[in-house]
Design an enzyme around this catalytic site. Structure first.
Site, PDB file in Angstrom:
ATOM      1  N   ASP A 142       9.041  -4.605   3.023  1.00  0.00           N
ATOM      2  CA  ASP A 142       9.838  -4.417   1.698  1.00  0.00           C
ATOM      3  C   ASP A 142      10.245  -5.541   1.147  1.00  0.00           C
ATOM      4  O   ASP A 142      10.773  -6.449   1.684  1.00  0.00           O
ATOM      5  CB  ASP A 142      11.167  -3.498   2.258  1.00  0.00           C
ATOM      6  CG  ASP A 142      10.614  -2.204   2.766  1.00  0.00           C
ATOM      7  OD1 ASP A 142       9.606  -1.569   2.261  1.00  0.00           O
ATOM      8  OD2 ASP A 142      11.061  -1.715   3.919  1.00  0.00           O
ATOM      9  N   GLU A 172       8.299  10.628  -0.204  1.00  0.00           N
ATOM     10  CA  GLU A 172       8.480   9.618   0.707  1.00  0.00           C
ATOM     11  C   GLU A 172      10.033   9.482   1.217  1.00  0.00           C
ATOM     12  O   GLU A 172      10.555   9.141   0.250  1.00  0.00           O
ATOM     13  CB  GLU A 172       7.752   8.042   0.665  1.00  0.00           C
ATOM     14  CG  GLU A 172       6.371   8.438   0.510  1.00  0.00           C
ATOM     15  CD  GLU A 172       5.471   7.134   0.260  1.00  0.00           C
ATOM     16  OE1 GLU A 172       6.361   6.067   0.091  1.00  0.00           O
ATOM     17  OE2 GLU A 172       4.323   6.973   0.319  1.00  0.00           O
TER      18      GLU A 172
END
Length: 275
Positions: free
Chosen positions: A62, A51
């Site tokens: 995040d 990724e």
């Protein structure tokens, strides 16, 4: 190749009777050049799928480690076009390892769905995880992906029930990313036994491999997660290697450190037979 490259990666892992290793790095951190070296190191040390994070100013899903990585990448001037160029550079010599672009909808929307999807396919990106673009809102992008053979990779969580899983699976391909813990990336650690039933349900409903991430940082945790998943995703632990390189001022240490961690994780997964 798009979806076919992803399917082939899972087939190889299944042929070796193990879960796939899915790794993450933030493009442009500690630099674009070191990111390229990190891509190669991850591949060489056993990552089945990589990724590639695209930095964004408001990364709401995040945790602190990846937020800091994104800010460092933005401070380096990294743009979405740079991320695609990095993928294209990697793809020149690697036609096997799937690349998944992971990011947020705003930069993609700003670039334009048609332009972005075309550039991603040309760069050798195989699919995307757009974390803030739910199934109800991705029809336009999904239609273009269908023409280009790119995968729409969706997220499921421990709170995803069967009805929602069906919605998540509708139009998805490649794999389902199962978020093992509630909260942001890097937060806490997951209990495989607590989510095993949900992972199995999502696999059954979607008919796709299910990769589990969030909270997996080392080989022991990866091995436990591999018992219930088709793939194990590790992100923050790799990003922290880039942070270490920043703190020491030795950017060249990031890629080897990421490669060493990938090797540890791959060895751990090799020790957990499936079936």
């Amino acid at each position: 190749m798009g979806r076919e490259r992803i399917e082939a990666a899972f087939a190889r892992a299944k042929g070796e009777n193990r879960a796939a290793l899915v790794t993450y790095l933030m493009a442009g951190d500690p630099s674009l050049e070191e990111s390229f070296k990190a891509l190669c190191a991850l591949r060489d040390k056993g990552a089945d799928i990589i990724e590639l994070g695209a930095p964004f100013t408001d990364p709401m899903a995040d945790g602190p480690a990846i937020q800091r990585a994104g800010l460092r990448a933005l401070a380096n001037g990294t743009k979405l076009t740079d991320v695609l160029a990095l993928a294209a550079r990697f793809r020149k010599d690697d036609q096997i390892t799937p690349l998944i672009l992971m990011g947020y909808a705003n930069p993609v929307h700003s670039m334009g769905y048609e332009a972005f999807a075309g550039a991603a396919a040309e760069a050798g990106i195989d699919g995307t995880i757009i974390v803030d673009l739910p199934p109800e809102e991705d029809a336009g992008l999904r239609e273009i992906y269908g023409r280009l053979g790119l995968s729409v990779i969706r997220l499921a969580t421990p709170t995803t029930d069967e009805a929602r899983a069906a919605k998540v699976a509708d139009g998805a391909s490649g794999f389902i990313y199962f978020v093992a813990v509630t909260g942001v990336t890097g937060a806490g650690s997951a209990d495989p036994a607590a989510i095993a039933g949900k992972v199995a349900m999502v696999r059954r409903v979607s008919g796709l491999p299910v990769c589990v991430g969030f909270g997996v940082k080392n080989g022991a945790q990866a091995a436990e997660m591999a018992k219930i998943a088709d793939g194990v995703v590790v992100g923050s632990a790799f990003v922290e290697k880039a942070q270490d390189a920043h703190e020491t001022g030795k950017f060249e240490t990031a890629a080897p450190a990421m490669g060493e961690l990938a090797g540890e994780l791959r060895q751990a997964l090799a020790g957990v037979a499936k079936g």
